[in-house]
Design a protein around this motif. Structure first.
Motif, short mmCIF file in Angstrom:
data_model
loop_
_atom_site.label_atom_id
_atom_site.label_comp_id
_atom_site.label_asym_id
_atom_site.label_seq_id
_atom_site.Cartn_x
_atom_site.Cartn_y
_atom_site.Cartn_z
N THR A 183 55.66 -67.86 14.09
CA THR A 183 56.78 -68.78 13.92
C THR A 183 57.67 -68.39 12.74
O THR A 183 58.44 -69.20 12.25
CB THR A 183 56.27 -70.23 13.74
OG1 THR A 183 55.39 -70.27 12.62
CG2 THR A 183 55.58 -70.72 14.98
N THR A 184 57.56 -67.15 12.29
CA THR A 184 58.44 -66.67 11.24
C THR A 184 59.87 -66.69 11.76
O THR A 184 60.10 -66.60 12.97
CB THR A 184 58.05 -65.24 10.83
OG1 THR A 184 57.99 -64.43 11.99
CG2 THR A 184 56.72 -65.20 10.10
N TRP A 195 63.48 -65.61 13.05
CA TRP A 195 63.86 -64.44 13.83
C TRP A 195 65.34 -64.44 14.07
O TRP A 195 65.89 -65.46 14.45
CB TRP A 195 63.12 -64.43 15.17
CG TRP A 195 63.25 -63.09 15.83
CD1 TRP A 195 64.16 -62.74 16.79
CD2 TRP A 195 62.49 -61.93 15.55
NE1 TRP A 195 64.00 -61.43 17.12
CE2 TRP A 195 62.98 -60.91 16.37
CE3 TRP A 195 61.45 -61.63 14.67
CZ2 TRP A 195 62.46 -59.61 16.35
CZ3 TRP A 195 60.93 -60.36 14.66
CH2 TRP A 195 61.44 -59.36 15.49
N TYR A 245 64.14 -61.58 11.39
CA TYR A 245 63.63 -61.72 10.02
C TYR A 245 64.41 -60.80 9.10
O TYR A 245 64.61 -59.62 9.41
CB TYR A 245 62.14 -61.36 9.98
CG TYR A 245 61.43 -61.90 8.76
CD1 TYR A 245 60.86 -63.17 8.79
CD2 TYR A 245 61.32 -61.16 7.60
CE1 TYR A 245 60.21 -63.69 7.69
CE2 TYR A 245 60.67 -61.66 6.48
CZ TYR A 245 60.12 -62.93 6.54
OH TYR A 245 59.47 -63.44 5.45
N ARG A 305 58.26 -71.76 17.59
CA ARG A 305 59.31 -71.60 16.58
C ARG A 305 60.26 -72.79 16.57
O ARG A 305 60.71 -73.22 15.51
CB ARG A 305 60.07 -70.30 16.85
CG ARG A 305 61.06 -69.93 15.78
CD ARG A 305 61.63 -68.53 15.97
NE ARG A 305 60.70 -67.54 15.41
CZ ARG A 305 59.91 -66.75 16.15
NH1 ARG A 305 59.96 -66.78 17.44
NH2 ARG A 305 59.08 -65.90 15.58
N ASP A 306 60.54 -73.37 17.73
CA ASP A 306 61.46 -74.52 17.81
C ASP A 306 60.72 -75.85 17.73
O ASP A 306 61.32 -76.91 17.90
CB ASP A 306 62.28 -74.45 19.09
CG ASP A 306 61.44 -74.56 20.35
OD1 ASP A 306 60.20 -74.69 20.25
OD2 ASP A 306 62.03 -74.53 21.45
#
Length: 191
Positions: A38-39, A41, A43, A159-160
């Motif tokens: 979940t970094t 993106w 990056y 991620r969301d």
């Protein structure tokens, strides 16, 4: 909490610092990070600098997340990171060029051993979870003595923020004798 340096047979785990910025940015640009982590993106160097100069020291000070840089020796270049959250959940990543030598399992074992030995973990288990399909992370968890579990809600936030199907595992100070075989349905029985 003050940062703690951990040592294993081949590794030094210490505080990730601003001089690690370029390597963090390089490693986190790996397309696998988009798929499984979940970094942010894409990056960027700015994401890496913020992570190292703001997030890591604040999280150590509060005890919310203890993050270690993985290195081959004192002062050596960063290979990856391993973190331990307040809820005893462990997470990790390793730069692509350093994978395949069981370094991450060694680092995870060092963190688990320290957490159990210093009473950070208390009586509860260390927890692991990863997006379904993240076989590399599952191999590390199995090698580090985690037993695969199937909770009622087997998800991880994407991620969301939306839930994604996930694999889960836990480890106690005494490794469960059935831990290795608990992974057979997804990893097979090979070592």
């Amino acid at each position: 909490m003050q940062p703690v340096v951990l040592r294993s047979e081949r590794l030094v785990l210490d505080l990730p610092v601003e001089t690690d910025t370029e390597l963090v940015a390089h490693y986190c640009a790996d397309p696998l990070f988009l798929k499984y982590l979940t970094t942010p993106w894409p990056y960027t160097v700015e994401h890496a600098r913020s992570f190292l100069t703001e997030y890591v020291p604040v999280a150590w000070a509060s005890g919310d997340e203890l993050t270690w840089a993985i290195r081959r020796a004192d002062g050596a270049p960063l290979l990856g990171v391993v973190g331990l959250r307040r809820n005893h959940e462990i997470g990790y990543w390793l730069g692509a060029e350093h994978r395949g030598d069981a370094l991450m399992a060694e680092a995870v074992n060092a963190v688990c051993d320290w957490a159990f030995g210093s009473a950070i973990a208390g009586d509860g288990p260390m927890l692991w979870r990863a997006n379904e399909g993240n076989l590399a992370s599952a191999h590390v968890a199995r090698a580090a003595g985690f037993r695969r579990t199937t909770p009622k809600i087997a998800t991880v936030p994407g991620r969301d923020g939306s839930p994604l199907a996930a694999w889960h595992a836990e480890r106690r100070a005494e490794i469960d004798p059935g831990a290795f075989t608990s992974w057979e349905s997804i990893l097979g029985d090979a070592t």
